[in-house]
Design an enzyme around this catalytic site. Structure first.
Site, PDB file in Angstrom:
ATOM      1  N   CYS A 206       0.986  -1.111   0.061  1.00  0.00           N
ATOM      2  CA  CYS A 206       0.187  -0.054   0.097  1.00  0.00           C
ATOM      3  C   CYS A 206       0.891   1.390   0.016  1.00  0.00           C
ATOM      4  O   CYS A 206       0.573   2.221  -0.298  1.00  0.00           O
ATOM      5  CB  CYS A 206      -0.776   0.297   1.115  1.00  0.00           C
ATOM      6  SG  CYS A 206      -0.226  -0.008   2.594  1.00  0.00           S
TER       7      CYS A 206
ATOM      8  N   ASP B 159       2.396   2.465   2.627  1.00  0.00           N
ATOM      9  CA  ASP B 159       2.531   3.036   3.719  1.00  0.00           C
ATOM     10  C   ASP B 159       3.613   3.036   4.551  1.00  0.00           C
ATOM     11  O   ASP B 159       4.377   1.945   4.378  1.00  0.00           O
ATOM     12  CB  ASP B 159       1.235   2.639   4.691  1.00  0.00           C
ATOM     13  CG  ASP B 159      -0.008   3.127   4.137  1.00  0.00           C
ATOM     14  OD1 ASP B 159       0.113   4.063   3.280  1.00  0.00           O
ATOM     15  OD2 ASP B 159      -1.169   2.788   4.734  1.00  0.00           O
TER      16      ASP B 159
ATOM     17  N   CYS C 233      -2.688   4.692   6.551  1.00  0.00           N
ATOM     18  CA  CYS C 233      -4.033   4.725   6.749  1.00  0.00           C
ATOM     19  C   CYS C 233      -4.482   4.682   8.161  1.00  0.00           C
ATOM     20  O   CYS C 233      -3.486   4.525   9.120  1.00  0.00           O
ATOM     21  CB  CYS C 233      -4.525   3.377   6.352  1.00  0.00           C
ATOM     22  SG  CYS C 233      -4.215   1.932   7.117  1.00  0.00           S
TER      23      CYS C 233
ATOM     24  N   CYS D 214      -2.285  -3.985   8.181  1.00  0.00           N
ATOM     25  CA  CYS D 214      -1.686  -2.579   8.453  1.00  0.00           C
ATOM     26  C   CYS D 214      -1.056  -2.834   9.898  1.00  0.00           C
ATOM     27  O   CYS D 214      -0.326  -2.081  10.184  1.00  0.00           O
ATOM     28  CB  CYS D 214      -3.037  -1.709   8.612  1.00  0.00           C
ATOM     29  SG  CYS D 214      -4.072  -1.691   7.059  1.00  0.00           S
TER      30      CYS D 214
HETATM   31 FE1  FES Z   1      -1.216   0.385   4.313  1.00  0.00          FE
HETATM   32 FE2  FES Z   1      -3.139   0.114   6.173  1.00  0.00          FE
HETATM   33  S1  FES Z   1      -3.597   0.326   3.933  1.00  0.00           S
HETATM   34  S2  FES Z   1      -1.105   0.036   6.354  1.00  0.00           S
END
Ligand code: FES
Length: 144
Positions: A34, A36, A59, A103
């Site tokens: 993602c 992140d 997120c 996550c």
């Molecule tokens: Fe990437 Fe939650 S969608 S850590």
């Protein structure tokens, strides 16, 4: 998607957000899936985590799980913190929707990375339990 009250609380009022200038260990991890990113800072005195802060470019679930993870390891020994699993963080938050389980892996890995950095800075061998799997999607680490 339904989030528990605890998740919403930690998302809206995340604990221990920020950075520690003279941290004893800093860990940065990313979720390749993602994009992140999470950075964790630890202050460690006599093997006890006396302070912890985090920053997440991620997120809501990543923010809530990191916030809870910092609460769970503050005041604990390095060894105890290394035992923190993403599953324990999820349980402490009264669960996460299945699509957001990955996550929580960021929080566990950021703690491990910061502890690994602490060991490296001290010139000590990094224990196996502080090493993180170098996979890109973390599917292998999702709780059963
Ligand atoms: Fe990437 Fe939650 S969608 S850590």
């Amino acid at each position: 998607m339904i989030y528990s009250k605890a998740v919403m609380d930690h998302f809206y009022n995340p604990r221990n957000v920020g950075a520690i200038e003279d941290a004893d260990g800093v860990g940065e991890v990313g979720n390749a899936k993602c994009g992140d990113i999470m950075k964790m800072y630890l202050k460690i005195d006599d093997d006890i985590i006396t302070d912890v802060k985090f920053n997440t470019f991620g997120c809501g679930a990543a923010i809530a799980t990191s916030s809870m993870a910092t609460e769970l390891i503050k005041g604990k020994s390095v060894d105890e913190a290394l035992k923190l699993s993403n599953k324990a963080v999820i349980e402490a938050l009264d669960g996460l929707p299945p699509a957001k389980l990955h996550c929580s892996v960021l929080a566990e890995e950021a703690v491990k990375a910061a502890i690994a950095d602490y060991y490296s800075k001290k010139g000590l061998a990094v224990p196996e339990s502080a090493k993180i799997a170098n996979c890109c999607c973390h599917a292998c680490q999702q709780p059963a």
